[in-house]
Design an enzyme around this catalytic site. Structure first.
Site, PDB file in Angstrom:
ATOM      1  N   GLY A 217       0.816  -1.199   0.000  1.00  0.00           N
ATOM      2  CA  GLY A 217       0.000   0.000   0.000  1.00  0.00           C
ATOM      3  C   GLY A 217       0.857   1.260   0.000  1.00  0.00           C
ATOM      4  O   GLY A 217       1.935   1.312  -0.609  1.00  0.00           O
ATOM      5  N   SER A 218       0.410   2.258   0.706  1.00  0.00           N
ATOM      6  CA  SER A 218       1.056   3.574   0.632  1.00  0.00           C
ATOM      7  C   SER A 218       2.444   3.616   1.259  1.00  0.00           C
ATOM      8  O   SER A 218       3.170   4.610   1.057  1.00  0.00           O
ATOM      9  CB  SER A 218       0.156   4.630   1.288  1.00  0.00           C
ATOM     10  N   THR A 219       2.856   2.600   2.011  1.00  0.00           N
ATOM     11  CA  THR A 219       4.239   2.598   2.494  1.00  0.00           C
ATOM     12  C   THR A 219       5.210   2.501   1.324  1.00  0.00           C
ATOM     13  O   THR A 219       6.364   2.926   1.425  1.00  0.00           O
ATOM     14  CB  THR A 219       4.497   1.448   3.486  1.00  0.00           C
TER      15      THR A 219
END
Length: 487
Positions: A217-219
């Site tokens: 995801g956004s990591t």
């Protein structure tokens, strides 16, 4: 010699030759494989009949062999078994070995080449063979904090020392007690194992480094941001950030979390896009950079590596030749991007260590029965995914995430924390995975951490990395800071 006798002689000679060849093959060529075969119970009897070395954390044995009055002579004993099971694994007369018990088996059992002279001395003196002790890099305090913070939530936590690559904590949940599989009553061990196999969510799976990998995801926007900095962008570079981003070649658009708008002007800086985790900004950035640039950056952080720490690590994966729409999705850690929690901790550690990624490892020192050092692990540079200047700039951007962005739940009074949240869609009807990666103190890091809660970890309500994973990371960081201050 008449014909019948000659024929019998040839048959007998052939049989003798066959027996000699078979015996030679079994005793010489196949001996190693037969001894290593987990089904070879005689090997286990022999191993249990000698003193197996302890596994040590912070100078204290967390696993050791206690003398018992039965044919096996020693009982493998686990202190705080569920706390350390993701690292130690188990040692079973029925199911063999896993974890450190497997990877360091020859040293623990005393049969390693490095212990030849020790074995020779024991033979001359008539002393019983004793295995070596294996001292781990884990910090007991950090491991306990990660274990307590994760609790019964489904997921994993990994903490690294950015400057050396030492694994300070590795926890997976649900967990199990290796003692349940170490008993000498095979019927009980079998029953315990079948119970574990039948337990929902797989307590035998090490979610930190193995099993199924996760969409980060956004990591993963940290990787995309690093690629952008390497390509000449800076924190103030303006990105296209519409409410909805058209994905070329499809009728689909990319939106932001909860349908939110990132900017009324459809433009924002790279720093602000990371701070609020704007999907459309990073999707457009990824398409502008091109997949090859992002792919090289991810590989520099370790994607695709066959790591051994010495536990085998499932390689993290990247999509193969994605088109523009797929590149946009991959740039925000979706589509076919997959990672282990260890991999994401390595991303944080590489940024924290001025752009230099150290190879992660779990075994600090190995000592023989007389406490002489047999092996020691020296820190090793694995790669240099970023320049010092770019790493410092990305660190400042990550501080903004925690100070006034999506990661405020990771804030620690008096300590500057750098971090990134992530909420990864799974492509099915299950809840998303909640992520947080980060490090602290931002100006002189002593710990880098990654937290994942699989499908929200079993929590209800709004599932986001900022809400659920960031508080866990904060507690792990606090424990590492306290341990550092007390050392």
């Amino acid at each position: 010699m008449n014909e019948p006798v000659r024929r019998i002689s040839v048959v007998v000679l052939t049989m003798f030759l066959a027996l000699m060849i078979a015996a030679s093959y079994i005793q010489v060529i196949a001996a190693g494989d037969l001894n290593a075969d987990a089904r070879n119970v005689r090997t286990l009897y022999r191993e249990y009949g000698t003193f197996r070395g302890p596994i040590v954390v912070d100078g204290q044995s967390i696993v050791w062999s206690a003398p018992v009055d039965d044919p096996f002579n020693y009982q493998r004993t686990y202190a705080d078994g569920p706390l350390y099971s993701a690292v130690t694994g188990y040692y079973s007369i029925v199911y063999g070995r896993t974890g450190i018990e497997q990877s360091e088996n020859e040293l623990l059992s005393g049969t390693a080449d490095e212990l030849f002279w020790t074995r020779l001395g024991n033979l001359v003196s008539g002393e019983t063979q004793r295995g070596a002790s294996v001292e781990l890099t884990l910090s007991g305090a950090v491991q306990q904090a990660a274990f307590d913070a994760l609790g019964d939530q489904i997921g994993a936590v990994v903490a690294l020392d950015p400057s050396t690559g030492k694994v300070l904590a590795m926890v997976t949940s649900p967990t199990f007690d290796p003692a349940d599989l170490a008993g000498h009553t095979t019927s009980v061990v079998n029953e315990n194992y079948q119970t574990l196999l039948g337990t929902p969510d797989g307590p035998l799976v090490n979610r930190a480094i193995a099993g199924d990998t996760y969409p980060p995801g956004s990591t993963f926007k940290l990787v995309t941001a690093a690629a952008a900095l390497g390509a000449g962008y800076d924190a103030e570079s303006e990105l296209y950030a519409p409410d909805e981003l058209a994905l070329p070649g499809t009728s689909v658009t990319m939106g932001n979390y909860g349908g939110a708008s990132c900017s009324s002007t459809e433009s924002m800086t790279l720093a602000d896009a990371l701070r609020i985790s704007c999907n459309t900004a990073f999707g457009s950035l990824g398409m502008k950079l091109g997949w090859s640039v992002i792919e090289r950056q991810a590989e520099a952080f370790g994607w695709g590596e066959q790591l051994s720490i010495p536990l085998a690590v499932t390689p993290s994966r990247l999509p193969d030749d994605p088109d523009q729409a797929q590149t946009a999705m991959s740039s925000i850690g979706q589509y076919d991007v997959r990672a282990t929690p260890l991999q994401m901790a390595m991303v944080a550690a590489g940024i924290a260590n001025d752009g230099e990624l150290m190879r992660p490892y779990l075994v600090e020192t190995v000592r023989d029965a007389d406490l002489r050092v047999v092996e020691t692990t020296e820190p090793e540079v694995m790669s240099t995914p970023m320049t010092v200047a770019d790493a410092n700039e990305l660190t400042a951007m990550m501080v903004g995430v925690v100070d006034a962005g999506s990661g405020t739940n990771a804030q620690i009074s008096g300590v500057e924390v750098a971090g990134k949240t992530g909420t990864a869609e799974t492509g099915n009807d299950l809840d998303p995975h909640a992520w947080f990666v980060g490090f602290a103190p931002a100006d002189d890091p002593v710990v880098a951490v990654a937290v994942v809660l699989e499908n929200g970890g079993g929590n209800t309500g709004t599932i986001t990395g900022g809400r659920l994973a960031a508080p866990i990371a904060r507690q792990v960081i606090e424990a590492a800071l306290a341990a550092q201050g007390g050392s």
